[in-house]
Design a protein around this motif. Structure first.
Motif, PDB file in Angstrom:
ATOM      1  N   LEU B  52       1.326  -1.319  -0.195  1.00 26.48           N
ATOM      2  CA  LEU B  52      -0.026  -0.031   0.003  1.00 26.48           C
ATOM      3  C   LEU B  52       0.531   1.482  -0.249  1.00 26.48           C
ATOM      4  CD1 LEU B  52      -2.234  -0.375   2.753  1.00 26.48           C
ATOM      5  CD2 LEU B  52      -2.590  -1.125   0.180  1.00 26.48           C
ATOM      6  N   THR B  53       0.505   2.020  -1.084  1.00 20.82           N
ATOM      7  CA  THR B  53       0.918   3.302  -0.688  1.00 20.82           C
ATOM      8  C   THR B  53       0.657   4.754  -0.083  1.00 20.82           C
ATOM      9  OG1 THR B  53      -0.026   4.123  -2.947  1.00 20.82           O
ATOM     10  CG2 THR B  53       2.689   2.558  -2.921  1.00 20.82           C
ATOM     11  N   ASP B  54      -0.919   4.823   0.071  1.00 21.64           N
ATOM     12  CA  ASP B  54      -2.051   5.874   0.922  1.00 21.64           C
ATOM     13  C   ASP B  54      -3.035   5.670   1.392  1.00 21.64           C
ATOM     14  OD1 ASP B  54      -0.785   8.001  -1.296  1.00 21.64           O
ATOM     15  OD2 ASP B  54      -1.018   6.589  -2.661  1.00 21.64           O
ATOM     16  N   ILE B  55      -3.332   6.907   2.192  1.00 27.80           N
ATOM     17  CA  ILE B  55      -3.570   6.003   3.690  1.00 27.80           C
ATOM     18  C   ILE B  55      -5.749   6.390   2.771  1.00 27.80           C
ATOM     19  CG2 ILE B  55      -2.572   7.471   5.470  1.00 27.80           C
ATOM     20  CD1 ILE B  55      -4.424   9.672   4.879  1.00 27.80           C
ATOM     21  N   ALA B  56      -6.318   5.768   3.693  1.00 27.10           N
ATOM     22  CA  ALA B  56      -7.816   5.451   2.836  1.00 27.10           C
ATOM     23  C   ALA B  56      -8.585   6.205   2.865  1.00 27.10           C
ATOM     24  CB  ALA B  56      -8.605   4.033   2.810  1.00 27.10           C
ATOM     25  N   LEU B  57      -8.153   7.615   3.614  1.00 29.64           N
ATOM     26  CA  LEU B  57      -8.998   8.489   4.398  1.00 29.64           C
ATOM     27  C   LEU B  57     -10.162   9.196   3.401  1.00 29.64           C
ATOM     28  CD1 LEU B  57      -9.849   9.211   7.567  1.00 29.64           C
ATOM     29  CD2 LEU B  57      -7.562  11.409   6.714  1.00 29.64           C
ATOM     30  N   PHE B  58      -9.695   9.307   2.611  1.00 32.05           N
ATOM     31  CA  PHE B  58     -10.697  10.074   1.607  1.00 32.05           C
ATOM     32  C   PHE B  58     -11.066   9.048   0.191  1.00 32.05           C
ATOM     33  CE2 PHE B  58      -7.781  13.478   3.486  1.00 32.05           C
ATOM     34  CZ  PHE B  58      -8.903  14.308   3.621  1.00 32.05           C
ATOM     35  N   THR B  59     -12.285   8.825   0.357  1.00 25.68           N
ATOM     36  CA  THR B  59     -12.641   7.088  -0.432  1.00 25.68           C
ATOM     37  C   THR B  59     -13.039   8.322  -1.998  1.00 25.68           C
ATOM     38  OG1 THR B  59     -13.657   6.866  -0.021  1.00 25.68           O
ATOM     39  CG2 THR B  59     -12.207   6.017   0.703  1.00 25.68           C
ATOM     40  N   GLU B  60     -12.674   9.560  -2.109  1.00 23.08           N
ATOM     41  CA  GLU B  60     -14.199   9.911  -3.000  1.00 23.08           C
ATOM     42  C   GLU B  60     -13.165  10.368  -4.388  1.00 23.08           C
ATOM     43  OE1 GLU B  60     -13.556  14.029  -0.653  1.00 23.08           O
ATOM     44  OE2 GLU B  60     -15.591  13.797  -1.822  1.00 23.08           O
ATOM     45  N   ALA B  61     -12.229   9.950  -4.652  1.00 23.22           N
ATOM     46  CA  ALA B  61     -11.430  10.197  -5.804  1.00 23.22           C
ATOM     47  C   ALA B  61      -9.847  10.015  -6.198  1.00 23.22           C
ATOM     48  CB  ALA B  61     -11.739  12.059  -6.808  1.00 23.22           C
ATOM     49  N   ARG B  62      -9.802   9.614  -7.073  1.00 23.35           N
ATOM     50  CA  ARG B  62      -8.410   9.034  -7.239  1.00 23.35           C
ATOM     51  C   ARG B  62      -7.018   9.737  -6.538  1.00 23.35           C
ATOM     52  NH1 ARG B  62      -9.440   8.981 -13.369  1.00 23.35           N
ATOM     53  NH2 ARG B  62      -8.420  10.254 -13.948  1.00 23.35           N
ATOM     54  N   TYR B  63      -7.733  11.115  -6.770  1.00 21.64           N
ATOM     55  CA  TYR B  63      -6.377  12.517  -6.196  1.00 21.64           C
ATOM     56  C   TYR B  63      -6.255  12.359  -4.879  1.00 21.64           C
ATOM     57  CZ  TYR B  63      -9.499  16.323  -7.342  1.00 21.64           C
ATOM     58  OH  TYR B  63     -10.352  16.690  -6.631  1.00 21.64           O
ATOM     59  N   THR B  64      -7.692  12.205  -4.526  1.00 22.51           N
ATOM     60  CA  THR B  64      -7.563  12.138  -3.010  1.00 22.51           C
ATOM     61  C   THR B  64      -7.467  10.920  -2.339  1.00 22.51           C
ATOM     62  OG1 THR B  64     -10.020  11.312  -2.341  1.00 22.51           O
ATOM     63  CG2 THR B  64      -9.456  13.752  -3.020  1.00 22.51           C
ATOM     64  N   ARG B  65      -7.496   9.856  -3.385  1.00 27.92           N
ATOM     65  CA  ARG B  65      -7.072   8.320  -2.439  1.00 27.92           C
ATOM     66  C   ARG B  65      -6.373   7.599  -2.670  1.00 27.92           C
ATOM     67  NH1 ARG B  65      -6.452   4.861  -0.169  1.00 27.92           N
ATOM     68  NH2 ARG B  65      -7.054   2.552  -0.222  1.00 27.92           N
ATOM     69  N   HIS B  66      -5.353   8.164  -3.213  1.00 26.92           N
ATOM     70  CA  HIS B  66      -3.886   8.255  -3.549  1.00 26.92           C
ATOM     71  C   HIS B  66      -3.297   9.652  -4.197  1.00 26.92           C
ATOM     72  CE1 HIS B  66      -5.805   3.679  -4.143  1.00 26.92           C
ATOM     73  NE2 HIS B  66      -4.508   3.721  -3.737  1.00 26.92           N
ATOM     74  N   PRO B  67      -2.894  10.344  -3.141  1.00 25.12           N
ATOM     75  CA  PRO B  67      -3.008  11.192  -3.032  1.00 25.12           C
ATOM     76  C   PRO B  67      -1.108  11.320  -3.644  1.00 25.12           C
ATOM     77  CG  PRO B  67      -2.929  10.684  -1.067  1.00 25.12           C
ATOM     78  CD  PRO B  67      -3.639   9.817  -1.906  1.00 25.12           C
ATOM     79  N   SER B  68      -0.199  10.128  -3.577  1.00 30.89           N
ATOM     80  CA  SER B  68       1.107  10.580  -4.476  1.00 30.89           C
ATOM     81  C   SER B  68       1.547   9.329  -5.597  1.00 30.89           C
ATOM     82  CB  SER B  68       2.029   9.487  -2.958  1.00 30.89           C
ATOM     83  OG  SER B  68       1.725   7.750  -2.588  1.00 30.89           O
ATOM     84  N   LEU B  69       0.027   9.137  -5.612  1.00 28.08           N
ATOM     85  CA  LEU B  69      -0.090   8.177  -7.207  1.00 28.08           C
ATOM     86  C   LEU B  69      -0.770   8.144  -8.413  1.00 28.08           C
ATOM     87  CD1 LEU B  69       0.354   4.094  -5.992  1.00 28.08           C
ATOM     88  CD2 LEU B  69       2.089   6.006  -6.565  1.00 28.08           C
ATOM     89  N   ALA B  70      -1.381  10.002  -7.870  1.00 25.75           N
ATOM     90  CA  ALA B  70      -2.635  10.417  -8.981  1.00 25.75           C
ATOM     91  C   ALA B  70      -2.047  11.461  -9.979  1.00 25.75           C
ATOM     92  CB  ALA B  70      -2.795  11.804  -7.941  1.00 25.75           C
ATOM     93  N   ASP B  71      -2.068  10.868 -10.959  1.00 30.55           N
ATOM     94  CA  ASP B  71      -1.588  12.176 -12.517  1.00 30.55           C
ATOM     95  C   ASP B  71      -1.363  12.870 -11.817  1.00 30.55           C
ATOM     96  OD1 ASP B  71      -1.756   9.402 -13.554  1.00 30.55           O
ATOM     97  OD2 ASP B  71      -4.062  10.521 -15.248  1.00 30.55           O
ATOM     98  N   LEU B  72      -0.539  13.939 -12.193  1.00 32.56           N
ATOM     99  CA  LEU B  72      -0.135  15.608 -11.656  1.00 32.56           C
ATOM    100  C   LEU B  72      -1.533  16.230 -12.044  1.00 32.56           C
ATOM    101  CD1 LEU B  72       3.337  15.663 -11.608  1.00 32.56           C
ATOM    102  CD2 LEU B  72       2.418  15.843  -9.500  1.00 32.56           C
ATOM    103  N   ASN B  73      -1.632  16.013 -13.142  1.00 24.84           N
ATOM    104  CA  ASN B  73      -3.805  16.771 -13.425  1.00 24.84           C
ATOM    105  C   ASN B  73      -5.042  16.768 -13.031  1.00 24.84           C
ATOM    106  OD1 ASN B  73      -3.824  14.355 -15.022  1.00 24.84           O
ATOM    107  ND2 ASN B  73      -4.028  15.231 -16.921  1.00 24.84           N
ATOM    108  N   THR B  74      -4.898  15.440 -12.707  1.00 26.40           N
ATOM    109  CA  THR B  74      -6.319  15.320 -11.742  1.00 26.40           C
ATOM    110  C   THR B  74      -7.011  16.470 -11.007  1.00 26.40           C
ATOM    111  OG1 THR B  74      -5.630  13.363 -10.554  1.00 26.40           O
ATOM    112  CG2 THR B  74      -6.371  13.044 -12.229  1.00 26.40           C
ATOM    113  N   PRO B  75      -6.212  17.019 -10.462  1.00 23.71           N
ATOM    114  CA  PRO B  75      -7.109  17.666  -9.175  1.00 23.71           C
ATOM    115  C   PRO B  75      -7.769  18.710 -10.294  1.00 23.71           C
ATOM    116  CG  PRO B  75      -4.826  17.304  -8.285  1.00 23.71           C
ATOM    117  CD  PRO B  75      -4.997  17.231 -10.068  1.00 23.71           C
TER     118      PRO B  75
END
Lengths: 380, 112
Positions: B52-75
């Motif tokens: 695992l790489t990220d915490i499951a605190l915000f599960t609503e979107a890709r970039y909030t669920r996996h902030p460290s692995l998200a595409d940089l343009n997704t926010p």
């Protein structure tokens, strides 16, 4: 010494009597002040505990994650890249991973579907291991209830639940659905030989930066995320100056500034008269200031103690229940987790100094001017 | 001689109780230490085993669920300057990772 203590006690008695003359106002003052401290201390405890837990738990996160980017979007990575990455000097192993998201149309929740890295944890075909949030979101009340997932209208795939992760690890696993690789490929229609991303382990931690630089020169279309990057992301997320805390801290500090400004802007006519009378009956300037120090000290220390004690109870005994709606956002799954009690001593001291000292100063400073004046002039 | 009623007595007792409660809470942190460490070690082991790489605190979107692995343009899914779509995005800052999504020409700008 005894005389000094008796004198201070008498001053405290007098201060309390004076405060109780405006009982309603002062009780309201302590209550609001406590509420501000409560909000600030809760946010502080919450963020410190979350930061601590995240840092400790993510220390064993993958060393290097490699993603393939196409047109700025992450894309599936072909299996031959795994060998290329494994071939870089200093890399001990590289492994393709399968993971993705599944949007559950039944309840609107997002699950993170993964194939675990450790083969021992991979569930048998037809079975899944789920985080504690999944059965809760789906209302699977009884033990052994199967999980039905629907990808499109008319489609229904049954999985039996092999294992449910406990609340102890909810912060990391709440929304996970772990699958067998065979099931994963069939469910998401991913051809053999393609992976979501690649994780690599290295022989020497100090070489990570060098390996990443070399690797990204060799494969410029790949993005490399190191463990240090993950750590930095979370440090930033829980940083006092930004993110989670800035909203609460900002509002709290603003309320506090209004308090202090109201106090420091001057004494009411009634208070000035009281000081004049005290001076006229023989009180020293020093006595008046000591009395005001007691007043500021009792109010601010009382508010600090009430706010901090309640803040701790809120975060660690009641699991930060007031923050849940804020943190939940639009998400359907919110982990039911208990934070590990952790207190950052420096932050606690800062909070104490930030609440007690400015308030005492704001109480004492305007008195200084009045108390050193002529009683007759002050009373008029 | 009749002693005058002292107001400070009950108030000092109140302060004593609050102080004791605070000390008890600090003690509680120390007391719960071993159990907490054991739980966190188990959780860390699970993180390593699952990868695992990220915490499951915000599960609503890709970039909030996996902030460290998200595409940089997704926010900024709609537009580079668009406001965040999800409420969690206002609590969670956009990751500033030195990844390949940035146009960085000098290696030293990479900010390792």
């Amino acid at each position: 010494m005894m005389t000094w203590a008796r004198r201070q006690r008498a001053l405290a008695d007098y201060t309390l009597a004076a405060l109780s003359r405006r009982k309603g106002k002062n009780i309201a003052l302590v209550a609001i002040f406590s509420l501000v401290v409560f909000a600030l201390s809760s946010a502080m405890f919450f963020a410190a505990a979350l930061r601590h837990e995240t840092t400790v738990v993510l220390r064993d996160a993958p060393e290097i994650v490699v993603q393939k980017l196409i047109m700025g979007r992450q894309d599936l990575i072909p299996g031959d890249v795994v060998e290329t990455i494994a071939g870089f000097r200093g890399v001990t192993s590289a492994k393709g991973r399968l993971w993705g998201y599944y949007y559950d149309r039944i309840n609107g929740a997002n699950y993170t579907v993964m194939v675990p890295d450790d083969p021992a944890l991979i569930p048998p075909v037809g079975y899944v291991a789920v985080g504690e949030g999944v059965p809760r979101a789906r209302g699977l009340a009884w033990e052994g209830a199967p999980l039905f997932l629907s990808r499109y209208e008319g489609d229904l795939k049954r999985f039996d639940v092999d294992r449910t992760f406990s609340r102890d690890s909810a912060l990391m696993t709440a929304d996970l659905v772990l699958m067998n690789p065979q099931d994963f490929r069939a469910f998401f229609d991913i051809p053999e030989g393609l992976y979501t991303d690649v994780v690599a382990t290295v022989r020497n931690q100090n070489e990570v930066a060098t390996i990443v630089t070399k690797a990204s020169n060799a494969s410029p279309q790949m993005r490399f995320v190191t463990r240090a990057d993950i750590e930095r992301t979370y440090q930033k997320l829980f940083d006092w100056r930004e993110g989670l805390l800035v909203v609460l801290a900002g509002a709290g500090l603003l309320a506090f500034a209004i308090f202090a400004a109201e106090k420091a802007s001057g004494l009411s006519a009634e208070e000035a008269r009281e000081i004049g009378i005290l001076k006229a009956v023989g009180w020293d300037t020093r006595d008046v200031i000591a009395m005001k120090m007691w007043e500021g000290g009792l109010v601010s220390l009382g508010a600090f103690l009430i706010g901090t004690v309640a803040g701790f109870a809120h975060v660690f005994l009641f699991d930060g229940v007031l923050f849940a709606p804020v943190l939940r956002g639009w998400a359907v799954i919110y982990p039911d987790f208990a934070l590990a009690p952790h207190i950052d001593g420096v932050q606690l001291m800062t909070l104490a100094l930030l609440t007690v000292v400015p308030y005492m100063a704001a109480t004492v400073v305007p008195v200084w001017r009045t108390a050193s004046g002529d009683p007759d002039a002050v009373m008029r | 001689m009749n002693m005058p009623r002292r107001r400070s007595g009950p108030v000092f007792v109140g302060f004593g109780v609050l102080g004791a409660a605070l000390l008890f809470e600090l003690y509680f942190v120390a007391f719960a230490g071993p159990a907490t460490r054991a739980r966190l070690d188990r959780e860390a082991g699970l993180v390593a085993d699952l990868g695992l790489t990220d915490i499951a605190l915000f599960t609503e979107a890709r970039y909030t669920r996996h902030p460290s692995l998200a595409d940089l343009n997704t926010p900024f899914q709609d537009h580079p300057m668009a406001f965040d779509h999800f409420p969690s995005g206002s609590i969670m800052p956009v990751p500033r990772l030195p990844g390949e999504g940035w146009l960085i020409f000098q290696p030293k700008e990479r900010g390792q």
